[in-house]
Design a protein around this motif. Structure first.
Motif, PDB file in Angstrom:
ATOM      1  N   ALA A  94       0.833  -1.207   0.000  1.00  0.00           N
ATOM      2  CA  ALA A  94       0.000   0.000   0.000  1.00  0.00           C
ATOM      3  C   ALA A  94       0.865   1.254   0.000  1.00  0.00           C
ATOM      4  N   ARG A  95       1.977   1.216   0.779  1.00  0.00           N
ATOM      5  CA  ARG A  95       2.853   2.383   0.850  1.00  0.00           C
ATOM      6  C   ARG A  95       3.451   2.705  -0.537  1.00  0.00           C
ATOM      7  N   LYS A  96       3.947   1.658  -1.201  1.00  0.00           N
ATOM      8  CA  LYS A  96       4.563   1.873  -2.529  1.00  0.00           C
ATOM      9  C   LYS A  96       3.522   2.331  -3.547  1.00  0.00           C
ATOM     10  N   SER A  97       2.304   1.772  -3.430  1.00  0.00           N
ATOM     11  CA  SER A  97       1.227   2.180  -4.358  1.00  0.00           C
ATOM     12  C   SER A  97       0.893   3.659  -4.159  1.00  0.00           C
ATOM     13  N   ILE A  98       0.879   4.084  -2.929  1.00  0.00           N
ATOM     14  CA  ILE A  98       0.596   5.498  -2.636  1.00  0.00           C
ATOM     15  C   ILE A  98       1.686   6.384  -3.251  1.00  0.00           C
ATOM     16  N   GLN A  99       2.935   5.973  -3.090  1.00  0.00           N
ATOM     17  CA  GLN A  99       4.048   6.773  -3.629  1.00  0.00           C
ATOM     18  C   GLN A  99       3.953   6.886  -5.148  1.00  0.00           C
ATOM     19  N   ARG A 100       3.667   5.753  -5.805  1.00  0.00           N
ATOM     20  CA  ARG A 100       3.560   5.784  -7.266  1.00  0.00           C
ATOM     21  C   ARG A 100       2.400   6.669  -7.710  1.00  0.00           C
ATOM     22  N   LEU A 101       1.254   6.529  -7.034  1.00  0.00           N
ATOM     23  CA  LEU A 101       0.072   7.311  -7.405  1.00  0.00           C
ATOM     24  C   LEU A 101       0.325   8.812  -7.220  1.00  0.00           C
ATOM     25  N   ARG A 102       0.978   9.167  -6.133  1.00  0.00           N
ATOM     26  CA  ARG A 102       1.238  10.584  -5.893  1.00  0.00           C
ATOM     27  C   ARG A 102       2.173  11.163  -6.953  1.00  0.00           C
ATOM     28  N   ARG A 103       3.207  10.372  -7.332  1.00  0.00           N
ATOM     29  CA  ARG A 103       4.100  10.851  -8.383  1.00  0.00           C
ATOM     30  C   ARG A 103       3.334  11.028  -9.685  1.00  0.00           C
ATOM     31  N   SER A 104       2.456  10.054  -9.954  1.00  0.00           N
ATOM     32  CA  SER A 104       1.668  10.140 -11.188  1.00  0.00           C
ATOM     33  C   SER A 104       0.751  11.356 -11.172  1.00  0.00           C
ATOM     34  N   LEU A 105       0.121  11.586 -10.016  1.00  0.00           N
ATOM     35  CA  LEU A 105      -0.768  12.748  -9.916  1.00  0.00           C
ATOM     36  C   LEU A 105       0.000  14.060  -9.989  1.00  0.00           C
ATOM     37  N   ASP A 106       1.234  14.064  -9.438  1.00  0.00           N
ATOM     38  CA  ASP A 106       2.054  15.271  -9.502  1.00  0.00           C
ATOM     39  C   ASP A 106       2.428  15.574 -10.948  1.00  0.00           C
ATOM     40  N   ARG A 107       2.769  14.520 -11.703  1.00  0.00           N
ATOM     41  CA  ARG A 107       3.138  14.722 -13.105  1.00  0.00           C
ATOM     42  C   ARG A 107       1.970  15.294 -13.893  1.00  0.00           C
ATOM     43  N   LYS A 108       0.768  14.704 -13.607  1.00  0.00           N
ATOM     44  CA  LYS A 108      -0.417  15.191 -14.323  1.00  0.00           C
ATOM     45  C   LYS A 108      -0.696  16.643 -13.975  1.00  0.00           C
ATOM     46  N   SER A 109      -0.475  17.040 -12.724  1.00  0.00           N
ATOM     47  CA  SER A 109      -0.703  18.427 -12.343  1.00  0.00           C
ATOM     48  C   SER A 109       0.318  19.347 -12.998  1.00  0.00           C
ATOM     49  N   ALA A 110       1.566  18.845 -13.103  1.00  0.00           N
ATOM     50  CA  ALA A 110       2.607  19.685 -13.715  1.00  0.00           C
ATOM     51  C   ALA A 110       2.310  19.872 -15.184  1.00  0.00           C
ATOM     52  N   GLU A 111       1.783  18.882 -15.819  1.00  0.00           N
ATOM     53  CA  GLU A 111       1.463  19.012 -17.239  1.00  0.00           C
ATOM     54  C   GLU A 111       0.308  19.990 -17.437  1.00  0.00           C
TER      55      GLU A 111
END
Length: 846
Positions: free
Chosen positions: A829-846
């Motif tokens: 769950a911890r790793k999934s959260i980290q991946r999801l947050r990075r993905s969401l951060d990338r989408k926000s940056a775009e």
């Protein structure tokens, strides 16, 4: 009777002098009940003792099979009545009669005898039957003495006929009909005492006669007719009834009416009746009943405990012919009394008057089943017996010696035949199955009897026959909730659950207050694996009747099945409080022990199981429970010893062999376990759980094809959760091992279908949906799982992963965060959260 040589002085003062001359004329000579044949009895002689022993022997021979009988039907009124069993019950019998649950009358003397006998020999039927036979012997002897008092010719023959007549079997062989015998005992004694009083008036004799009459009334209130019968006797003896006779008997009438009125008020308060027959219809009932009784007295064949309830119609010509015949015969005997004597009319009047309380003029409960019963003419039949035998004896006395001997031989032959019929009829009281089977065979329209027959067959363990009887009960009484309840119970016992549900539901539709149907419905839900519904049904019953021990026990078992062991223990302990000494007591202690074992309270579990073992020391299944407990306690030598003892007691018991096979399976000895399961199936080829256990062992040995076959066979025999669900899951997993993904999905779907709240089945099905990229369906399944296990981090993690593939990242993140909150060490769950947050951060940056 013979000519009256001397009249009591007190009576003479009230009578005209012409009475003596009237009795001395020829009409009296022709009166079959008023002759000089015989003599009044005096003190007992050696011959009299021989006569008494002979009459006793006749009774014992005729009723010998009754002594081997058990308790049947209404015997439950005392055999299962706590009031009778308790020492304090004697006070309740006399002063709190409502404590006797199944008795609607106030007959305390009868129940006092049952109370006393229970203190002497408990619930051993032989003692009760023996008392009934001895009472009939006593009544036979009293009748003989009474006929001698009356100077009726053939007094001994009348007593012998009374002793063996099959019409009396119901009163003698059926224990609960003790009331007929006791009331007759006091009735006949009261008549003899009254005769002594009229011969030599004395206050003590008068009071004794009155007290005996009251005792008869308190044994069975049918003796209310005694004062009227005594007036008939006075008329027969003297040709008229004087005001003095009436005044002397007035206290008897008043006491009889008072006791009867009180008994009727008590009876109607407990069993209100309004059968709705008109007066004309009641006349028809009475006339038909009278001729019916005459017919059975003369030709006692096809005797039944419950005779068919004939239809009553005011416009029925045959019914009015019965009335006309009764009136015509009475009128003829009245007008011919100068030629025949008063005896024939007196006998007929006695017969009618003594039967009058049960001729249908007053409603009583038995009229719902039949208008007649053999036991009703135990006393009344004496009148016709005396008339017939007296007439025959008088006629035979005028024949030549040879013909008289032939007549005597014929009468003895009749006695032998009647005694044989009584012997045969007594056999139907052997047990309830025989008893109710006899009623059903002779009166198949009595649909309630099939209910009772089914119950007795259940208790005898004859389930298939009980099912057939219950089917007949529904066929003859489709509107009877009890019939549907019994059929539902039969089907439940045979594990035909769908059909059982149909009939139990119908029973509850007909009568929502049928607690037995509701109890069976609760048990049905339990057997269906619908334990929550079972708990709900049991709880509803306890709301109405919180003192029902069996329902508390059923609730405890259902709670045990749900894993709510503490509640289960409390419920079963309550059942033990309510019924500390019942047939279920050992089983309840055993179940409490199992529940405590499940809670890890092994010492307390041991105490319960050992207590159950003390109550049933040779119960093999309890030994298995102890073996299981010792295994968990790691006391393996003792566990093995208990298992050996169980096998020694029941070497072919499939449950024990199944346990042994399961133990081998759990210990990893799968090959040996398979051989043990096969041994079980050799004894019982349809033992579903043996196929299930063998399938598990085969699965562990990676023999997946054979495992699936074994599981499939077990499901054909038993497809109820939770065990069926576990088998289907293993079948799905075995199919996956064999690369049969489609079959695996079907097995998982089937598992979820029969047990929608099984989280493991939902998990496997959800995973197949996920791997098959059917994410919406997987999502719905994971959400369903959360309702069952809302605190499972793994389910939240799987839900999050599914939401990711559905492109719902914010919701997925929330699910993973919930999983991590529930288990901070959950690395996935911890790793999934980290991946999801990075993905969401990338989408926000775009």
């Amino acid at each position: 009777m013979g000519r009256v040589k001397r009249r009591p002085q007190t009576a003479t003062q009230e009578r005209p002098k012409t009475v003596q001359s009237q009795l001395a004329g020829s009409p009296a000579e022709s009166d079959p009940l008023q002759t000089s044949v015989g003599s009044r009895p005096g003190a007992f002689t050696r011959r009299d003792i021989i006569v008494v022993l002979g009459l006793a022997l006749l009774v014992v021979i005729s009723y010998w099979p009754a002594l081997a009988g058990g308790f049947v039907w209404d015997d439950v009124t005392f055999s299962r009545e706590k009031t009778i069993h308790q020492w304090s019950g004697l006070w309740k019998i006399w002063f709190a009669p409502s404590a006797i649950g199944n008795e609607g009358h106030y007959w305390p003397i009868t129940y006092t005898t049952f109370w006393l006998e229970h203190k002497l020999w408990g619930l051993e039927p032989l003692g009760y039957h023996l008392v009934n036979v001895l009472l009939h012997v006593t009544n036979t002897v009293l009748l003989w003495r009474l006929m001698l008092r009356f100077l009726v010719p053939g007094a001994l023959a009348i007593a012998a006929l009374f002793a063996v007549h099959p019409l009396h079997v119901e009163s003698v062989a059926w224990i609960i009909e003790r009331k007929d015998l006791l009331s007759a005992l006091f009735y006949l004694s009261a008549v003899l005492m009254w005769i002594r009083f009229t011969e030599a008036p004395h206050p003590g004799r008068y009071c004794a006669a009155l007290l005996l009459f009251v005792a008869g009334m308190l044994s069975k209130s049918i003796t209310v007719t005694l004062p009227a019968a005594l007036l008939i006797w006075h008329w027969w003896l003297y040709g008229r009834i004087s005001r003095y006779d009436v005044l002397r008997l007035l206290p008897f009438f008043l006491v009889g009416l008072a006791v009867t009125a009180a008994d009727l008020m008590y009876y109607t308060s407990r069993e209100p009746l309004a059968l709705g027959y008109s007066f004309a219809e009641r006349i028809l009932i009475a006339a038909h009943a009278l001729w019916f009784y005459v017919g059975k007295l003369l030709w006692p064949t096809d005797l039944m405990v419950i005779y068919p309830l004939w239809k009553i119609q005011a416009g029925n010509l045959l019914g009015w012919l019965y009335v006309a015949a009764a009136v015509g015969l009475t009128a003829a005997l009245w007008f011919l009394r100068q030629y025949l004597g008063r005896g024939p009319l007196a006998s007929v009047l006695f017969f009618v008057v003594t039967l009058s309380p049960v001729l249908g003029f007053i409603d009583y409960g038995y009229m719902k089943f039949s208008f007649v019963a053999d036991r009703f003419q135990y006393l009344a039949g004496i009148g016709l017996m005396a008339l017939l035998v007296g007439s025959a004896t008088l006629g035979a006395s005028r024949l030549p010696d040879m013909l008289r001997h032939i007549v005597t031989g014929m009468f003895v032959s009749v006695l032998v035949v009647l005694a044989a019929l009584s012997w045969q009829q007594s056999k139907i009281y052997r047990d309830e199955v025989t008893f109710f089977s006899h009623i059903a065979a002779h009166n198949p329209a009595a649909h309630d009897v099939y209910i009772n027959l089914g119950n007795s067959l259940f208790r005898a363990g004859r389930t298939e026959e009980a099912h057939a009887a219950s089917l007949a009960a529904v066929e003859y009484g489709p509107g009877s909730d009890k019939a549907h309840t019994n059929l539902g119970y039969a089907l439940l016992s045979m594990e035909r659950l769908d059909k059982a549900q149909v009939h139990l539901s119908r029973a509850l539709e007909l009568n929502p207050r049928n607690m037995f149907a509701r109890q069976n419905m609760a048990q049905l839900r339990r057997q269906q694996g619908r334990h929550e519904e079972a708990v709900e049904q049991f709880s509803k019953i306890l709301e109405k009747n919180p003192s029902n021990a069996r329902v508390h026990a059923g609730l405890g078992l259902s709670l045990h099945d749900l894993g709510r062991h503490e509640e289960a223990i409390a419920s079963m302990e309550r059942a033990l409080e309510l019924e500390p000494q019942s047939d279920n007591t050992p089983a309840l202690h055993a179940f409490i022990g199992r529940a405590l074992q499940a809670l890890g309270q092994l010492e307390e579990a041991e105490q319960q199981l050992l207590h159950a073992m003390q109550l049933l020391p040779d119960d093999a299944k309890l030994l298995i429970d102890l073996s299981s407990l010792r295994t968990e306690q790691q006391r393996f030598d003792e566990a093995d010893e208990y298992l050996r003892q169980a096998l020694a007691i029941a070497p072919a018991d499939t449950d024990i062999l199944q346990y042994m096979a399961g133990r081998l399976n759990n210990q990893g000895h799968h090959e040996q376990a398979i051989e043990s399961y096969r041994a079980v199936l050799a004894i019982d080829p349809e033992f579903a759980m043996a196929y299930a256990g063998m399938g598990h062992a085969l699965y562990k040995l990676e023999r997946y094809e054979e495992a699936i076959e074994s599981f499939d066979r077990s499901l054909q025999l038993h497809s109820l959760p939770p065990t069926a669900t576990a088998r289907l899951i293993l079948m799905g997993k075995a199919s996956e091992k064999l690369g049969r993904a489609g079959m695996a999905v079907k097995h998982y779907e089937h598992a979820v279908e029969i047990d929608p709240k099984n989280a493991e089945a939902l998990d496997h099905l959800a995973m197949t949906r996920f791997t098959g990229k059917r994410y919406d369906e997987a999502l719905a399944l994971y959400q369903a799982m959360l309702e069952i296990r809302p605190e499972s981090p793994q389910i939240y993690s799987n839900l999050g992963a599914t939401l990711v593939y559905l492109d719902r990242p914010e919701e997925a993140l929330a699910s993973f965060e919930k999983a991590l909150a529930l288990d901070p060490e959950f690395e996935t769950a911890r790793k999934s959260i980290q991946r999801l947050r990075r993905s969401l951060d990338r989408k926000s940056a775009e």
